[in-house]
Design a protein around this motif. Structure first.
Motif, mmCIF file in Angstrom:
data_model
loop_
_atom_site.group_PDB
_atom_site.id
_atom_site.type_symbol
_atom_site.label_atom_id
_atom_site.label_comp_id
_atom_site.label_asym_id
_atom_site.label_seq_id
_atom_site.Cartn_x
_atom_site.Cartn_y
_atom_site.Cartn_z
ATOM 1 N N SER A 12 32.335 35.069 39.511
ATOM 2 C CA SER A 12 33.416 35.051 40.494
ATOM 3 C C SER A 12 32.843 35.538 41.822
ATOM 4 C CB SER A 12 34.571 35.954 40.046
ATOM 5 O OG SER A 12 35.133 35.488 38.842
ATOM 6 N N TRP A 13 33.630 35.414 42.898
ATOM 7 C CA TRP A 13 33.049 35.624 44.220
ATOM 8 C C TRP A 13 33.926 36.494 45.116
ATOM 9 C CZ3 TRP A 13 28.220 33.514 44.448
ATOM 10 C CH2 TRP A 13 27.919 32.523 43.505
ATOM 11 N N GLU A 14 33.246 37.174 46.044
ATOM 12 C CA GLU A 14 33.875 37.854 47.174
ATOM 13 C C GLU A 14 33.170 37.387 48.438
ATOM 14 O OE1 GLU A 14 35.269 42.162 45.316
ATOM 15 O OE2 GLU A 14 33.414 42.057 46.481
ATOM 16 N N LEU A 15 33.799 37.625 49.578
ATOM 17 C CA LEU A 15 33.183 37.276 50.857
ATOM 18 C C LEU A 15 33.350 38.446 51.809
ATOM 19 C CD1 LEU A 15 31.826 35.312 52.810
ATOM 20 C CD2 LEU A 15 34.088 34.353 53.310
ATOM 21 N N GLY A 16 32.262 39.154 52.055
ATOM 22 C CA GLY A 16 32.278 40.254 53.007
ATOM 23 C C GLY A 16 32.699 41.580 52.417
ATOM 24 N N GLY A 65 37.278 32.834 40.051
ATOM 25 C CA GLY A 65 37.971 33.853 40.821
ATOM 26 C C GLY A 65 37.371 34.048 42.203
ATOM 27 N N LEU A 66 38.238 34.288 43.190
ATOM 28 C CA LEU A 66 37.822 34.634 44.553
ATOM 29 C C LEU A 66 38.684 35.803 44.996
ATOM 30 C CD1 LEU A 66 36.243 34.216 47.165
ATOM 31 C CD2 LEU A 66 37.893 32.436 47.803
ATOM 32 N N TYR A 67 38.027 36.888 45.443
ATOM 33 C CA TYR A 67 38.739 38.125 45.750
ATOM 34 C C TYR A 67 38.366 38.628 47.145
ATOM 35 C CZ TYR A 67 38.740 37.655 40.681
ATOM 36 O OH TYR A 67 38.857 37.149 39.417
ATOM 37 N N THR A 86 46.730 33.680 56.718
ATOM 38 C CA THR A 86 45.958 32.430 56.693
ATOM 39 C C THR A 86 45.177 32.232 55.396
ATOM 40 O OG1 THR A 86 44.069 33.528 57.769
ATOM 41 C CG2 THR A 86 45.654 32.388 59.199
ATOM 42 N N GLY A 87 44.877 33.323 54.688
ATOM 43 C CA GLY A 87 43.970 33.202 53.547
ATOM 44 C C GLY A 87 44.536 33.559 52.193
ATOM 45 N N SER A 88 45.828 33.913 52.123
ATOM 46 C CA SER A 88 46.364 34.387 50.838
ATOM 47 C C SER A 88 46.304 33.330 49.741
ATOM 48 C CB SER A 88 47.806 34.871 51.024
ATOM 49 O OG SER A 88 48.642 33.815 51.450
ATOM 50 N N GLU A 89 46.440 32.049 50.101
ATOM 51 C CA GLU A 89 46.407 30.981 49.093
ATOM 52 C C GLU A 89 45.011 30.770 48.522
ATOM 53 O OE1 GLU A 89 49.070 29.373 47.886
ATOM 54 O OE2 GLU A 89 50.262 30.733 49.129
ATOM 55 N N ALA A 90 43.993 31.317 49.220
ATOM 56 C CA ALA A 90 42.615 31.104 48.771
ATOM 57 C C ALA A 90 42.173 32.120 47.729
ATOM 58 C CB ALA A 90 41.662 31.148 49.970
ATOM 59 N N ILE A 91 42.842 33.284 47.669
ATOM 60 C CA ILE A 91 42.353 34.362 46.811
ATOM 61 C C ILE A 91 43.203 34.534 45.559
ATOM 62 C CG2 ILE A 91 41.269 35.621 48.697
ATOM 63 C CD1 ILE A 91 43.734 37.467 48.745
ATOM 64 N N ASP A 92 42.582 35.146 44.556
ATOM 65 C CA ASP A 92 43.272 35.434 43.299
ATOM 66 C C ASP A 92 43.773 36.875 43.242
ATOM 67 O OD1 ASP A 92 42.768 32.919 41.557
ATOM 68 O OD2 ASP A 92 40.827 33.357 42.451
ATOM 69 N N ALA A 93 43.230 37.747 44.085
ATOM 70 C CA ALA A 93 43.708 39.130 44.184
ATOM 71 C C ALA A 93 43.290 39.676 45.536
ATOM 72 C CB ALA A 93 43.136 40.000 43.065
ATOM 73 N N CYS A 94 44.140 40.536 46.090
ATOM 74 C CA CYS A 94 43.855 41.174 47.373
ATOM 75 C C CYS A 94 43.151 42.505 47.105
ATOM 76 C CB CYS A 94 45.153 41.405 48.148
ATOM 77 S SG CYS A 94 44.911 42.123 49.781
#
Length: 540
Positions: free
Chosen positions: A209-213, A253-255, A276-284
């Motif tokens: 799964s992935w995160e960005l930043g 997963g993208l978090y 702008t990005g809530s639809e892209a992630i699976d959890a905040c």
């Protein structure tokens, strides 16, 4: 050594005769109230998760420490769990494929599919050499962090291979943190390097799964780059589109966005990101630390007011998310005691357990789904293992939590006895259904309890719990009094906890206590009480 052995003997006698149901003596009292009929909420089975800090890759040879049999044994006991690879260093990492490390370090090629976990293990002599060099490396990393002068670091496919091997061989679910500071001229995320990494991982069929930043609110201080929330959200949308086009990662997963504790402009950043990005992630995801590691004191580590501050922060975050993205899962994507790498002598000592256990209890109670501990291994002083890869007190606390605490959260609170009003603040309790995977039957419950004060406390139990046999796991320092809070060793029911060898943990046995209407919680202690015959309706 003799003093430790004598104190261990004293603790054993005290716990067997007085830590549980024996006469309370001078103990202050609190009354426990619990609702066993209704579940308050349920967290992910991987609720307690851990991180490997990206600082390991600052010199790629240190990634080979993930092949340590001892470290793998310790990590395996913390499953089920997410394994986050990230931190400050992730936003200065650039993927660069080259075949140099395997041959120069005497390894067989880790890319071969027939490689087993045993074949990927770190040779003992190399492990000892790397551990000594890592101690020196941490000094350099600490200096870099204090000066906020970070250099770009290249990592190769061998780091990815070793990380994947570690996750597979410990049965953890890997989350890889991508560099978000690779920007284009118009300040959008430059995804070309991430695409190369994702293609490589896809070719190896790595489950990731992935995160960005990492902590985008600090980009300006760290790198002179400012990214607002809406742009950050668009960056995540771009990453999600890349993943959707992948046969392997189309539903992975993208978090994110892994911001620091929201305050001031960080609240705006979080809300802008979600817009702008809530639809892209699976959890905040967001990060939390209680105090500044450079100035932290012992008093802060056992302060009820400091521990209570987490509840206010959780409420702020959940409210911000509810306003923009109601129903969004929320994680503590990185968390420990003190920011700035931890407080040496405190974050790696017995006293850190009060912050850690309370954070786990309060986070589950208030509705967070995952808490990722910074750090299993990496730079700083808030590790679960020390520089020799020996487990520290918070490690044993985490293993016990995994074994006896289940995902179903119950409601519990305490009332002070009329003559002990002040004791309520120093005693903190949480309640879960017991972990069925730990061998406990339906209806069993686990009471999590801690005593921040030096005096023992008498826990008066509700009738539905007083009729049950109790399996008690009481953790105390190996040294008496306040001085013991600085210890890096811990005892379970009077017995010092340590590995039997590099591949074997000790048996973590509870002390069986017959039914009674109270328990005695020792001063400066952390405890799990499993009521094996509670027959809680919420746990049936």
């Amino acid at each position: 050594m003799l003093r430790t052995m004598l104190w261990a003997a004293v603790i054993l006698v005290v716990c067997v005769r007085g830590c549980f149901n024996a006469a309370p003596g001078p103990a202050a009292g609190v009354q426990v109230r619990a609702d066993l009929d209704r579940a308050a909420r349920e967290v992910d089975p991987r609720f307690l998760s851990v991180a490997v800090d990206a600082s390991l890759v600052a010199e790629e040879k240190f990634m080979y420490m993930l092949g340590s049999p001892k470290l793998r044994t310790l990590a395996r006991a913390l499953t089920p769990s997410y394994l986050r690879f990230g931190g400050t260093q992730q936003d200065f990492m650039v993927f660069n494929m080259e075949k140099v490390f395997t041959q120069s370090h005497g390894y067989d090629d880790p890319q071969k599919p027939e490689d087993s976990c045993e074949k990927m293990e770190l040779p003992p002599l190399l492990e000892e050499r790397l551990k000594k060099q890592w101690t020196q490396q941490q000094v350099l990393l600490r200096k870099e962090d204090l000066q906020r002068k970070y250099r770009r670091v290249k990592f190769t496919e061998y780091s990815v291979d070793l990380l994947n091997s570690f996750a597979n061989c410990t049965e953890m679910d890997l989350i890889f943190g991508l560099n978000a500071l690779l920007r284009t001229s118009d300040n959008t995320w430059n995804s070309s390097n991430a695409r190369s990494l994702i293609r490589y991982c896809e070719s190896k069929q790595y489950r990731i799964s992935w995160e960005l930043g990492n902590e985008p609110n600090s980009y300006e201080k760290k790198a002179g780059i400012r990214v607002d929330g809406s742009q950050l959200g668009e960056d995540f949308v771009q990453l999600r589109e890349i993943l959707r086009k992948s046969k392997l990662y189309h539903d992975t997963g993208l978090y994110g966005p892994d911001i620091s504790q929201p305050r001031d402009h960080r609240k705006d950043l979080l809300q802008g990101f979600l817009s702008t990005g809530s639809e892209a992630i699976d959890a905040c995801t967001w990060h939390h630390y209680y105090v500044d590691g450079r100035t932290a004191t012992l008093a802060e580590f056992i302060s009820p007011e400091v521990l209570d501050s987490l509840g206010a922060k959780i409420s702020e975050v959940l409210e911000s998310i509810r306003l923009v993205s109601p129903g969004m899962k929320t994680w503590l994507g990185e968390s420990s005691t003190a920011y700035g790498g931890g407080a040496d002598g405190l974050s790696n000592a017995f006293v850190a357990g009060f912050m850690w256990l309370d954070k786990l209890g309060l986070s589950a109670k208030m509705g967070l789904d995952i808490v990722i501990r910074q750090v299993l291994i990496g730079s700083g002083t808030y590790h679960l293992v020390d520089d020799n890869l020996d487990p520290l007190p918070d490690y044993w606390l985490s293993v016990l939590h995994k074994r006896v605490v289940g995902p179903v959260v119950l409601t519990v609170d305490i009332l002070p006895a009329p003559d002990h009003q002040n004791q309520t603040k120093k005693v903190r309790v949480y309640l879960h259904c017991a972990n069925r995977n730990g061998g406990y039957s339906k209806g069993a419950v686990t009471l999590i309890a801690m005593n921040l004060g030096a005096r023992p406390s008498r826990l008066s139990l509700p009738a539905e719990l007083s009729l049950s046999t109790v399996e008690a796991f009481v953790l105390q320092s190996d040294q008496p009094g306040e001085e013991g809070l600085y210890s890096r060793s811990v005892m379970l029911n009077g017995k010092l906890l340590q590995m039997l060898d590099d591949r074997t943990l000790p048996e973590l046995k509870g002390h069986i206590v017959p039914p009674a209407d109270h328990l005695i919680l020792p001063g400066f202690s952390l405890a799990f009480y499993v009521f094996t015959e509670a027959q809680a309706a919420a746990c049936l």
